[in-house]
Design a protein around this motif. Structure first.
Motif, PDB file in Angstrom:
ATOM      1  N   GLU A 271       0.835  -1.214   0.000  1.00  0.00           N
ATOM      2  CA  GLU A 271       0.000   0.000   0.000  1.00  0.00           C
ATOM      3  C   GLU A 271       0.870   1.264   0.000  1.00  0.00           C
ATOM      4  O   GLU A 271       1.986   1.268   0.514  1.00  0.00           O
ATOM      5  CB  GLU A 271      -0.886   0.037   1.250  1.00  0.00           C
ATOM      6  CG  GLU A 271      -2.021  -0.961   1.249  1.00  0.00           C
ATOM      7  CD  GLU A 271      -3.123  -0.591   0.271  1.00  0.00           C
ATOM      8  OE1 GLU A 271      -3.463   0.610   0.195  1.00  0.00           O
ATOM      9  OE2 GLU A 271      -3.623  -1.489  -0.432  1.00  0.00           O
ATOM     10  N   LYS A 272       0.283   2.334  -0.529  1.00  0.00           N
ATOM     11  CA  LYS A 272       0.962   3.635  -0.477  1.00  0.00           C
ATOM     12  C   LYS A 272       0.718   4.287   0.885  1.00  0.00           C
ATOM     13  O   LYS A 272      -0.415   4.259   1.391  1.00  0.00           O
ATOM     14  CB  LYS A 272       0.397   4.558  -1.547  1.00  0.00           C
ATOM     15  CG  LYS A 272       0.848   4.217  -2.931  1.00  0.00           C
ATOM     16  CD  LYS A 272       0.298   5.264  -3.875  1.00  0.00           C
ATOM     17  CE  LYS A 272       0.562   4.873  -5.316  1.00  0.00           C
ATOM     18  NZ  LYS A 272      -0.208   5.690  -6.254  1.00  0.00           N
ATOM     19  N   VAL A 273       1.761   4.858   1.448  1.00  0.00           N
ATOM     20  CA  VAL A 273       1.616   5.564   2.729  1.00  0.00           C
ATOM     21  C   VAL A 273       2.361   6.895   2.659  1.00  0.00           C
ATOM     22  O   VAL A 273       3.095   7.156   1.699  1.00  0.00           O
ATOM     23  CB  VAL A 273       2.207   4.736   3.906  1.00  0.00           C
ATOM     24  CG1 VAL A 273       1.344   3.533   4.215  1.00  0.00           C
ATOM     25  CG2 VAL A 273       3.643   4.331   3.626  1.00  0.00           C
ATOM     26  N   GLU A 274       2.133   7.713   3.681  1.00  0.00           N
ATOM     27  CA  GLU A 274       2.923   8.929   3.845  1.00  0.00           C
ATOM     28  C   GLU A 274       3.593   8.840   5.198  1.00  0.00           C
ATOM     29  O   GLU A 274       2.958   8.489   6.197  1.00  0.00           O
ATOM     30  CB  GLU A 274       2.025  10.152   3.776  1.00  0.00           C
ATOM     31  CG  GLU A 274       1.349  10.248   2.433  1.00  0.00           C
ATOM     32  CD  GLU A 274       1.261  11.662   1.928  1.00  0.00           C
ATOM     33  OE1 GLU A 274       1.356  12.588   2.743  1.00  0.00           O
ATOM     34  OE2 GLU A 274       1.112  11.825   0.706  1.00  0.00           O
ATOM     35  N   ILE A 275       4.867   9.143   5.221  1.00  0.00           N
ATOM     36  CA  ILE A 275       5.648   8.971   6.442  1.00  0.00           C
ATOM     37  C   ILE A 275       6.074  10.337   6.966  1.00  0.00           C
ATOM     38  O   ILE A 275       6.555  11.190   6.216  1.00  0.00           O
ATOM     39  CB  ILE A 275       6.875   8.086   6.164  1.00  0.00           C
ATOM     40  CG1 ILE A 275       6.382   6.717   5.690  1.00  0.00           C
ATOM     41  CG2 ILE A 275       7.740   7.928   7.409  1.00  0.00           C
ATOM     42  CD1 ILE A 275       7.324   6.046   4.767  1.00  0.00           C
ATOM     43  N   LEU A 276       5.851  10.504   8.271  1.00  0.00           N
ATOM     44  CA  LEU A 276       6.187  11.777   8.919  1.00  0.00           C
ATOM     45  C   LEU A 276       7.683  11.820   9.209  1.00  0.00           C
ATOM     46  O   LEU A 276       8.223  10.930   9.862  1.00  0.00           O
ATOM     47  CB  LEU A 276       5.411  11.890  10.227  1.00  0.00           C
ATOM     48  CG  LEU A 276       5.746  13.078  11.126  1.00  0.00           C
ATOM     49  CD1 LEU A 276       5.354  14.388  10.460  1.00  0.00           C
ATOM     50  CD2 LEU A 276       5.025  12.945  12.469  1.00  0.00           C
TER      51      LEU A 276
END
Ligand code: ADP
Ligand code: MG
Length: 348
Positions: A271-276
């Motif tokens: 899956e695509k995620v966004e990482i802080l």
């Protein structure tokens, strides 16, 4: 038994609910903050706890006693609370000592004098007792307001943006002083503020609010390192998001390479995620694998906050020790040094 239990309260004006199913509790001696952007319902929530606003739903218990429920509002003077507001609201025609003694009318004169002296001392105003409010600075006036609120020995002190009218340096100093004072006097407190630094300096626990609700109730450390929503991640501290793909519950493939985090990502592999990425996650390293261009810099004293651009155009923030003085356009090398990597579902 918790000192204060706020259970699913709603409050508002007319048909509008600006506090919506809010819940939290405070133990004796604890100091907490409600932190959130302007208009999210902090003041309304505090006024409901103080007894100035009725609740439409839910209930408030103070030391186990019902204080608010629909149709029931125990008045403020019977809640054993003190309040401090943004505007100091001192009585201009009374001296500082008389201001502090204002809530002590029922106390024998001898005890009253002792209590006023004690609070003048505790708030660093020993020489000021005979002056009038207009002869004091803003910071000193706010100390008087604090002393006046603490004088009747409330079990709970409510503070609504008490430091917002003060300059930054004074604000930081007073926040720490208030914390020490409350802890020394054994009084619990709720601070309402939109300023994260203030909330963090004062509180054991912080509730981040949005649209009348608490999104996350946690320690300052966890709010910063383990925000559980994108809103909290954005609102608390600084940071940027980079896109990634989940390779295993702890690893993400990104333009910075394979990143490993200590918290499982709930998104499925692939899956695509966004990482802080926080500014302290990227550290300067001449041998570092990541090359970036300096796009902006902000001098912070001991550190410089750089905005760095990766070859892909993604911009990240990075804190360098202050002697690493680079110019805009310079190329620098950094490496990732993150213990906590937090990921959120990707945005398409
Ligand atoms: P905060 O303290 O977080 O800035 P408030 O509790 O003051 O938020 O306000 C929450 C919402 O309720 C805002 O939209 C505000 O406009 C509205 N509001 C606040 N006080 C009143 C009032 N007395 N009458 C009507 N609406 C109000
Ligand atoms: Mg407010």
């Amino acid at each position: 038994m918790p000192l204060l239990k706020v259970e699913n309260i709603s409050a508002g004006y007319g048909q509008e609910r600006v506090v919506d199913a809010l819940s939290f509790h405070i133990n004796r001696g604890e100091i907490v903050s409600l932190l959130g952007p302007s208009g999210c319902g902090k003041t309304t929530a505090l006024r409901a706890i103080a007894g100035f606003e009725p609740v439409i739903d839910g209930q408030i218990l103070i030391a186990g006693n019902l204080a608010s429920a629909p149709g029931v509002t125990v008045p403020p003077e019977r809640r054993s609370i003190g309040m401090v507001f943004q505007d100091y609201a001192l009585f201009p025609h009374l001296t500082i000592s008389e201001n502090i003694a204002f809530g002590l009318k029922k106390m024998p004169a001898v005890d009253r004098k002792v209590q006023v002296e004690h609070l003048l001392d505790a708030t660093g105003l020993r020489q000021m007792g005979d002056r009038y409010p207009h002869e004091l600075s803003g910071g000193q006036q706010q100390r008087v307001a604090l002393a006046r609120a603490l004088a009747p020995r409330p079990t709970l002190l409510l503070m609504d943006e008490p430091f917002s009218n003060l300059d930054i340096e004074l604000r930081e100093r007073l926040s720490t002083e208030v914390r020490d004072l409350l802890k020394a006097e054994g009084i619990s407190g709720i601070l309402v503020t939109h300023d994260q630094h203030e909330a963090f300096a004062v509180s054991d626990k912080v509730g981040v609010m949005r649209d009348g609700r608490i999104l996350q109730w946690d320690t300052p450390y966890n709010l910063y390192h383990e925000p559980d929503s994108r809103f909290v991640a954005d609102f608390i501290g600084q940071g940027r998001f980079i896109p990634g793909i989940v390779r295993s519950p702890e690893t993400f493939e990104t333009e910075l390479g394979l990143l490993r985090g200590n918290r499982c990502c709930t998104e499925a592999v692939g899956e695509k995620v966004e990482i802080l990425i926080r500014p302290d996650d990227l550290v300067p390293d001449e041998q570092g694998a990541i090359e970036a261009e300096v796009k902006d810099k902000a001098f912070k004293g001991a550190e410089i906050l750089y905005t760095l651009e990766l070859p892909t155009g993604t911009r990240l923030l990075s804190l360098f020790p202050s002697h690493h003085d680079h110019h805009l356009g310079d190329t620098v090398r950094v490496r990732m040094e993150a213990e906590h990597l937090i990921c959120f579902p990707g945005r398409d």
